[in-house]
Design a protein around this motif. Structure first.
Motif, PDB file in Angstrom:
ATOM      1  N   ALA A  54       0.833  -1.210   0.000  1.00  0.00           N
ATOM      2  CA  ALA A  54       0.000   0.000   0.000  1.00  0.00           C
ATOM      3  C   ALA A  54       0.864   1.256   0.000  1.00  0.00           C
ATOM      4  CB  ALA A  54      -0.935  -0.011   1.204  1.00  0.00           C
ATOM      5  N   GLN A  55       1.917   1.248   0.807  1.00  0.00           N
ATOM      6  CA  GLN A  55       2.806   2.404   0.863  1.00  0.00           C
ATOM      7  C   GLN A  55       3.588   2.553  -0.446  1.00  0.00           C
ATOM      8  OE1 GLN A  55       2.315   0.114   3.165  1.00  0.00           O
ATOM      9  NE2 GLN A  55       2.677   0.870   5.254  1.00  0.00           N
ATOM     10  N   ALA A  56       3.961   1.408  -1.029  1.00  0.00           N
ATOM     11  CA  ALA A  56       4.669   1.455  -2.307  1.00  0.00           C
ATOM     12  C   ALA A  56       3.779   2.057  -3.392  1.00  0.00           C
ATOM     13  CB  ALA A  56       5.107   0.047  -2.702  1.00  0.00           C
ATOM     14  N   LYS A  57       2.513   1.669  -3.400  1.00  0.00           N
ATOM     15  CA  LYS A  57       1.567   2.206  -4.374  1.00  0.00           C
ATOM     16  C   LYS A  57       1.425   3.719  -4.207  1.00  0.00           C
ATOM     17  CE  LYS A  57      -3.204   1.682  -5.996  1.00  0.00           C
ATOM     18  NZ  LYS A  57      -4.446   0.881  -5.876  1.00  0.00           N
ATOM     19  N   GLU A  58       1.312   4.171  -2.973  1.00  0.00           N
ATOM     20  CA  GLU A  58       1.178   5.606  -2.706  1.00  0.00           C
ATOM     21  C   GLU A  58       2.408   6.365  -3.183  1.00  0.00           C
ATOM     22  OE1 GLU A  58       0.431   8.642   1.090  1.00  0.00           O
ATOM     23  OE2 GLU A  58       0.340   6.466   1.369  1.00  0.00           O
ATOM     24  N   THR A  59       3.594   5.787  -2.958  1.00  0.00           N
ATOM     25  CA  THR A  59       4.836   6.433  -3.384  1.00  0.00           C
ATOM     26  C   THR A  59       4.879   6.598  -4.898  1.00  0.00           C
ATOM     27  OG1 THR A  59       6.053   5.535  -1.494  1.00  0.00           O
ATOM     28  CG2 THR A  59       7.355   6.204  -3.408  1.00  0.00           C
ATOM     29  N   ILE A  60       4.475   5.555  -5.613  1.00  0.00           N
ATOM     30  CA  ILE A  60       4.472   5.598  -7.077  1.00  0.00           C
ATOM     31  C   ILE A  60       3.458   6.629  -7.578  1.00  0.00           C
ATOM     32  CG2 ILE A  60       3.905   4.281  -9.149  1.00  0.00           C
ATOM     33  CD1 ILE A  60       6.618   3.593  -7.953  1.00  0.00           C
ATOM     34  N   GLN A  61       2.291   6.636  -6.997  1.00  0.00           N
ATOM     35  CA  GLN A  61       1.252   7.571  -7.434  1.00  0.00           C
ATOM     36  C   GLN A  61       1.647   9.008  -7.157  1.00  0.00           C
ATOM     37  OE1 GLN A  61      -2.096   5.822  -5.295  1.00  0.00           O
ATOM     38  NE2 GLN A  61      -2.843   4.830  -7.155  1.00  0.00           N
ATOM     39  N   GLN A  62       2.275   9.255  -6.029  1.00  0.00           N
ATOM     40  CA  GLN A  62       2.716  10.616  -5.702  1.00  0.00           C
ATOM     41  C   GLN A  62       3.773  11.107  -6.689  1.00  0.00           C
ATOM     42  OE1 GLN A  62       3.956  10.349  -1.588  1.00  0.00           O
ATOM     43  NE2 GLN A  62       1.888  10.740  -0.811  1.00  0.00           N
ATOM     44  N   GLY A  63       4.524  10.173  -7.264  1.00  0.00           N
ATOM     45  CA  GLY A  63       5.535  10.548  -8.252  1.00  0.00           C
ATOM     46  C   GLY A  63       4.966  10.736  -9.648  1.00  0.00           C
ATOM     47  N   GLY A  64       3.650  10.575  -9.805  1.00  0.00           N
ATOM     48  CA  GLY A  64       3.024  10.753 -11.114  1.00  0.00           C
ATOM     49  C   GLY A  64       3.385   9.664 -12.108  1.00  0.00           C
ATOM     50  N   ILE A  65       3.780   8.518 -11.614  1.00  0.00           N
ATOM     51  CA  ILE A  65       4.198   7.402 -12.473  1.00  0.00           C
ATOM     52  C   ILE A  65       2.980   6.574 -12.878  1.00  0.00           C
ATOM     53  CG2 ILE A  65       5.556   5.272 -12.566  1.00  0.00           C
ATOM     54  CD1 ILE A  65       7.476   6.627 -10.536  1.00  0.00           C
ATOM     55  N   GLU A  66       2.840   6.345 -14.178  1.00  0.00           N
ATOM     56  CA  GLU A  66       1.711   5.576 -14.696  1.00  0.00           C
ATOM     57  C   GLU A  66       2.137   4.356 -15.500  1.00  0.00           C
ATOM     58  OE1 GLU A  66      -1.417   7.913 -16.514  1.00  0.00           O
ATOM     59  OE2 GLU A  66      -0.558   9.736 -15.653  1.00  0.00           O
ATOM     60  N   ALA A  67       3.444   4.187 -15.686  1.00  0.00           N
ATOM     61  CA  ALA A  67       3.950   3.017 -16.402  1.00  0.00           C
ATOM     62  C   ALA A  67       5.320   2.662 -15.841  1.00  0.00           C
ATOM     63  CB  ALA A  67       4.056   3.290 -17.898  1.00  0.00           C
ATOM     64  N   ILE A  68       5.538   1.369 -15.595  1.00  0.00           N
ATOM     65  CA  ILE A  68       6.820   0.894 -15.079  1.00  0.00           C
ATOM     66  C   ILE A  68       7.318  -0.208 -16.008  1.00  0.00           C
ATOM     67  CG2 ILE A  68       8.052  -0.126 -13.134  1.00  0.00           C
ATOM     68  CD1 ILE A  68       5.859   0.976 -11.298  1.00  0.00           C
ATOM     69  N   HIS A  69       8.528  -0.032 -16.525  1.00  0.00           N
ATOM     70  CA  HIS A  69       9.116  -0.951 -17.494  1.00  0.00           C
ATOM     71  C   HIS A  69      10.476  -1.405 -16.977  1.00  0.00           C
ATOM     72  CE1 HIS A  69      10.440  -2.524 -21.409  1.00  0.00           C
ATOM     73  NE2 HIS A  69      11.529  -1.781 -21.291  1.00  0.00           N
ATOM     74  N   GLY A  70      10.793  -2.680 -17.131  1.00  0.00           N
ATOM     75  CA  GLY A  70      12.119  -3.137 -16.730  1.00  0.00           C
ATOM     76  C   GLY A  70      12.152  -4.617 -16.419  1.00  0.00           C
ATOM     77  N   HIS A  71      13.357  -5.116 -16.101  1.00  0.00           N
ATOM     78  CA  HIS A  71      13.536  -6.533 -15.811  1.00  0.00           C
ATOM     79  C   HIS A  71      12.771  -6.977 -14.568  1.00  0.00           C
ATOM     80  CE1 HIS A  71      16.332  -6.760 -19.007  1.00  0.00           C
ATOM     81  NE2 HIS A  71      17.403  -6.313 -18.384  1.00  0.00           N
ATOM     82  N   VAL A  72      12.587  -6.083 -13.613  1.00  0.00           N
ATOM     83  CA  VAL A  72      11.891  -6.458 -12.368  1.00  0.00           C
ATOM     84  C   VAL A  72      10.573  -5.695 -12.211  1.00  0.00           C
ATOM     85  CG1 VAL A  72      14.009  -7.140 -11.202  1.00  0.00           C
ATOM     86  CG2 VAL A  72      13.225  -4.773 -11.015  1.00  0.00           C
ATOM     87  N   ALA A  73      10.039  -5.209 -13.321  1.00  0.00           N
ATOM     88  CA  ALA A  73       8.780  -4.440 -13.251  1.00  0.00           C
ATOM     89  C   ALA A  73       7.643  -5.275 -12.682  1.00  0.00           C
ATOM     90  CB  ALA A  73       8.407  -3.919 -14.645  1.00  0.00           C
ATOM     91  N   TYR A  74       7.681  -6.589 -12.900  1.00  0.00           N
ATOM     92  CA  TYR A  74       6.597  -7.451 -12.423  1.00  0.00           C
ATOM     93  C   TYR A  74       6.410  -7.371 -10.905  1.00  0.00           C
ATOM     94  CZ  TYR A  74      10.375 -10.550 -10.990  1.00  0.00           C
ATOM     95  OH  TYR A  74      11.500 -11.063 -10.401  1.00  0.00           O
ATOM     96  N   GLU A  75       7.450  -6.997 -10.177  1.00  0.00           N
ATOM     97  CA  GLU A  75       7.341  -6.922  -8.719  1.00  0.00           C
ATOM     98  C   GLU A  75       6.284  -5.894  -8.289  1.00  0.00           C
ATOM     99  OE1 GLU A  75      11.109  -6.336  -6.876  1.00  0.00           O
ATOM    100  OE2 GLU A  75      11.958  -8.208  -7.645  1.00  0.00           O
ATOM    101  N   PHE A  76       6.022  -4.924  -9.151  1.00  0.00           N
ATOM    102  CA  PHE A  76       5.068  -3.871  -8.803  1.00  0.00           C
ATOM    103  C   PHE A  76       3.620  -4.330  -8.924  1.00  0.00           C
ATOM    104  CE2 PHE A  76       8.978  -1.614  -9.368  1.00  0.00           C
ATOM    105  CZ  PHE A  76       8.914  -0.595  -8.425  1.00  0.00           C
ATOM    106  N   LEU A  77       3.415  -5.548  -9.411  1.00  0.00           N
ATOM    107  CA  LEU A  77       2.053  -6.095  -9.417  1.00  0.00           C
ATOM    108  C   LEU A  77       1.551  -6.316  -7.997  1.00  0.00           C
ATOM    109  CD1 LEU A  77       2.276  -8.601 -12.395  1.00  0.00           C
ATOM    110  CD2 LEU A  77       0.930  -6.495 -12.291  1.00  0.00           C
ATOM    111  N   GLN A  78       2.467  -6.391  -7.036  1.00  0.00           N
ATOM    112  CA  GLN A  78       2.054  -6.485  -5.640  1.00  0.00           C
ATOM    113  C   GLN A  78       1.270  -5.238  -5.229  1.00  0.00           C
ATOM    114  OE1 GLN A  78       5.347  -7.780  -2.916  1.00  0.00           O
ATOM    115  NE2 GLN A  78       6.547  -7.722  -4.806  1.00  0.00           N
ATOM    116  N   ALA A  79       1.709  -4.092  -5.754  1.00  0.00           N
ATOM    117  CA  ALA A  79       1.062  -2.825  -5.416  1.00  0.00           C
ATOM    118  C   ALA A  79      -0.067  -2.479  -6.377  1.00  0.00           C
ATOM    119  CB  ALA A  79       2.107  -1.693  -5.413  1.00  0.00           C
TER     120      ALA A  79
END
Length: 265
Positions: A54-79
């Motif tokens: 939940a905190q990770a999701k809030e951090t990403i949203q506060q940064g205005g991030i709407e897309a995450i790309h990379g070798h470990v991007a799948y980890e963000f499916l938790q959030a």
């Protein structure tokens, strides 16, 4: 939110340029070792390690991030369990050969396997064995019965770009630059021919997956699935002058890569 998994040697680096040109600062990148990561990505990854989705999701949203790309991007499916998901596949044998040649030309001193390949201490068949089912595993990281997956093929890049244009308004050609350098073409051909039988056996599951994907793109089924999967992905937004300049530099590098037959993906 869009989660885009970068599978090594499938033009993921070139696709990063494509994402930046269409999403600007709304696109962020997640790789092992935090390479090139924005502070929000680093903070969120640390939070995810401690189960604080939940905190990770809030951090990403506060940064205005709407897309995450990379070798470990799948980890963000938790959030973001409801995020749009996508990845690219490439002919499994060509992908493995490309990875082998990259390790041989530009070894990573922190990767023992890469160093062994560069020093001539590794055998290609043993290298292939470590990649048995690799593409299937990567797809499995994103697959969920309740969440459609946009699965693109490097060999059908034009069709992929059309889906992205139609569904999201993204512009430009989707990248498909996985050409072996001229200096290594003979070795690539020799590896492919010499190990053809073992490669078919070791990478058989991934070869079948890739062939089915190509057939699905040719029939239109994959395009339909991709359109559905991208329904809640971010749409194009105007890029800043800095982003446009970076895009222009990226395009120039792409053209140089095609001319020199470099494999930078």
């Amino acid at each position: 939110m869009l989660i885009s998994l970068h599978i090594s040697k499938t033009a993921g680096t070139a696709f990063r340029i494509f994402l930046e040109s269409n999403l600007g600062r709304a696109a962020a990148f997640a790789y092992a070792g935090e390479r090139g990561a924005r502070p929000e990505i680093r903070q969120a990854m640390e939070l995810l390690k401690h189960g604080e989705a939940a905190q990770a999701k809030e951090t990403i949203q506060q940064g205005g991030i709407e897309a995450i790309h990379g070798h470990v991007a799948y980890e963000f499916l938790q959030a973001f369990p409801d995020a749009a998901t996508m990845t690219w596949l490439r002919d499994p044998v060509q992908r493995a050969v490309s990875e082998w040649l990259t390790m041989k030309r530009s070894p990573d001193p922190e990767n023992p396997e890469s160093v062994a390949v560069a020093n001539g201490e590794a055998k290609f068949e043993a290298f292939l064995e470590k990649r048995r089912g690799f593409l299937s595993h990567c797809v499995g990281l994103l697959q969920d019965n309740d969440r459609p997956l946009a699965l693109f093929a490097a060999e059908r890049a034009a069709e992929a770009a059309e889906v992205m244009r139609r569904e999201l308004g993204w512009r430009g050609a989707a990248p498909n630059r996985n050409r072996t350098p001229a200096s290594a073409q003979d070795e690539a051909v020799a590896l492919t021919k010499t190990h053809a039988d073992s490669a078919r056996e070791i990478l058989g599951a991934d070869i079948a997956l890739h062939r089915q994907l190509l057939a699905d793109w040719d029939s239109g089924a994959a395009a339909e699935r991709a359109a559905l999967a991208l329904s809640n992905a971010p749409h194009r937004r105007a890029a800043s002058p800095l982003r446009r300049a970076r895009r222009a530099a990226g395009v120039a590098r792409e053209r140089a890569g095609r001319f020199l037959r470099r494999d930078w993906a």
